[in-house]
Enzyme design. Structure first.
Site, PDB file in Angstrom:
ATOM      1  NE  ARG A 169      -7.033  -8.998   0.121  1.00  0.00           N
ATOM      2  CZ  ARG A 169      -6.642  -8.057   0.911  1.00  0.00           C
ATOM      3  NH1 ARG A 169      -7.333  -7.187   1.562  1.00  0.00           N
ATOM      4  NH2 ARG A 169      -5.362  -8.171   1.284  1.00  0.00           N
ATOM      5  CG  ASP A 193     -13.137  -3.322  -1.256  1.00  0.00           C
ATOM      6  OD1 ASP A 193     -12.446  -2.600  -1.149  1.00  0.00           O
ATOM      7  OD2 ASP A 193     -13.245  -4.491  -0.812  1.00  0.00           O
ATOM      8  CG  LEU A 253     -11.617 -17.480   4.421  1.00  0.00           C
ATOM      9  CD1 LEU A 253     -12.942 -18.149   4.789  1.00  0.00           C
ATOM     10  CD2 LEU A 253     -10.660 -18.705   3.657  1.00  0.00           C
ATOM     11  NE  ARG A 260      -4.083  -2.274   2.315  1.00  0.00           N
ATOM     12  CZ  ARG A 260      -4.867  -2.279   1.504  1.00  0.00           C
ATOM     13  NH1 ARG A 260      -5.022  -1.182   0.521  1.00  0.00           N
ATOM     14  NH2 ARG A 260      -5.808  -3.316   1.178  1.00  0.00           N
ATOM     15  N   GLY A 278     -15.475  -5.144   2.106  1.00  0.00           N
ATOM     16  CA  GLY A 278     -15.735  -4.285   1.198  1.00  0.00           C
ATOM     17  C   GLY A 278     -15.403  -2.776   1.528  1.00  0.00           C
TER      18      GLY A 278
END
Ligand code: F6P
Length: 347
Positions: free
Chosen positions: A274, A127, A272, A72, A170
């Site tokens: 992903r 998401d 899970l 990230r 999400g």
């Protein structure tokens, strides 16, 4: 242009390797060499790259995760990192970048594009909250994983006459909860876009029980919040959540049990959603995004994100999607469908 750098940033998701494979193979048709940048934007800051050939991408289409690794990292958080990134673009002879990621990764792509770096973005996230595209790859796989979990929870909920609360990912959007809730036949779906009144949920579940349905399934998006919480400012909401014991799914289950007397249990699906191999839809969408991005580079069509709009692949300006999210419209057809089949949305 001959050398393309490709990177995967942000949360991983199934389908990333299908994109990488499509970019490398389509790029080769245009005479491109492809350089894989490891761990998202960090790889360009520290110079962690590797050549990608047809051999590198053979057999990776069905493989979950990303062979390049991700992070990230946002280089614009530190001016020195931006300069190191630009030095490395020159050092490795990268003529253009394909950035695969969500709103943060694409936000960096947009800023680099505005600095004159040729960039094409590809929308990625389970998401489905990237603006200006109907779908992101990774989403349908997450929905399939959640749907299967709901099916499994149905049997144990029914056997024990329990309320099963399923907390799903999400981030600040309710797409996974809404679509998987419909697919799994949830009795209630709570999403960030529709602040919930727990009393509404409780009376819906009690009425179900009175009709002889002694069990229920409640899908809660991790970003869901109550009506009261929706009135708090960001700071107060953050403080309230820090004091909350357990995640939102646990609180909703506790409150349902207190309000209805129905025994409640919680399953937080977490990572899970992903993991594992992408479903067919995501493999195809990811491949289409990857080929479209390589073709856009060949046409000199930079500063864009590949998007799926009304079943067509288009290029949308990166500045239209950078750092924005696509929430579930409260009048969306999926919301209408949920209401029409009698699902409680907490309002
Ligand atoms: O953006 C994808 C996502 O899985 C979100 O749904 C979730 O809130 C977040 O990433 C988790 O972030 P991390 O992988 O950094 O824990």
């Amino acid at each position: 242009m001959t050398t393309v750098g490709i990177l995967t940033g942000g949360g991983d998701c199934p389908g990333l390797n299908a994109v990488i494979r499509a970019v490398v193979r389509t790029g080769a048709k245009h005479g491109f060499d492809t350089i894989g940048v490891r761990d998202g934007w960090l790889g360009l800051v520290v110079g962690n790259v590797e050549p990608l050939t047809d051999y590198s991408v053979t057999g990776i289409l069905p493989k979950g995760g990303t062979i390049l690794g991700t992070s990230r990292t946002n280089p614009f958080k530190n001016e020195a990192d931006v300069q190191r990134l630009r030095d490395n673009i020159r050092k490795f002879g990268i003529d253009a970048i394909v950035a695969i990621g969500g709103e943060d990764t694409l936000g960096v792509a947009n800023r680099l594009s505005q600095m004159g770096v040729p960039v094409v973005g590809i929308p990625k996230t389970i998401d489905n909250d990237v603006a200006a595209t109907d779908y992101t790859f990774g989403f349908d796989t997450a929905v399939s994983i959640v749907t299967e979990a709901i099916d499994r929870l149905h049997t144990t909920a029914e056997s024990h006459h329990r309320v099963m609360v399923v907390e799903v990912m999400g981030r600040n959007a309710g797409w996974i909860a809404t679509v998987a809730g419909i697919a799994g036949g949830a009795d209630a779906i709570l999403i960030p876009e529709i602040p919930f009144d727990l009393d509404e949920v409780a009376s819906h579940l009690r009425a179900r029980y009175e009709r002889g349905k002694k069990f229920s399934i409640v899908v809660v998006a991790e970003g869901a919040r109550s009506v009261e919480e929706s009135r708090l400012d960001k700071k107060a909401f953050k403080k309230a959540r820090e004091q909350m014991s357990g995640s939102i799914g646990y609180r909703v289950a506790r409150e349902i049990q207190d309000a209805t007397g129905l025994e409640s249990r919680v399953t937080v699906l977490g990572y899970l959603q992903r993991g594992g191999t992408p479903v067919a839809f995501d493999r195809v969408l990811a491949s289409q995004f990857g080929t479209a991005a390589a073709n856009m580079l060949a046409e000199g069509n930079y500063g864009k994100m590949v998007a799926l709009q009304d079943n067509r692949l288009v290029g949308v300006p990166l500045e239209n999607v950078a750092n924005r999210i696509k929430s579930v419209p409260v009048d969306h057809r999926m919301i209408e469908t949920a209401r029409d089949v009698g699902t409680c949305l907490g309002d």
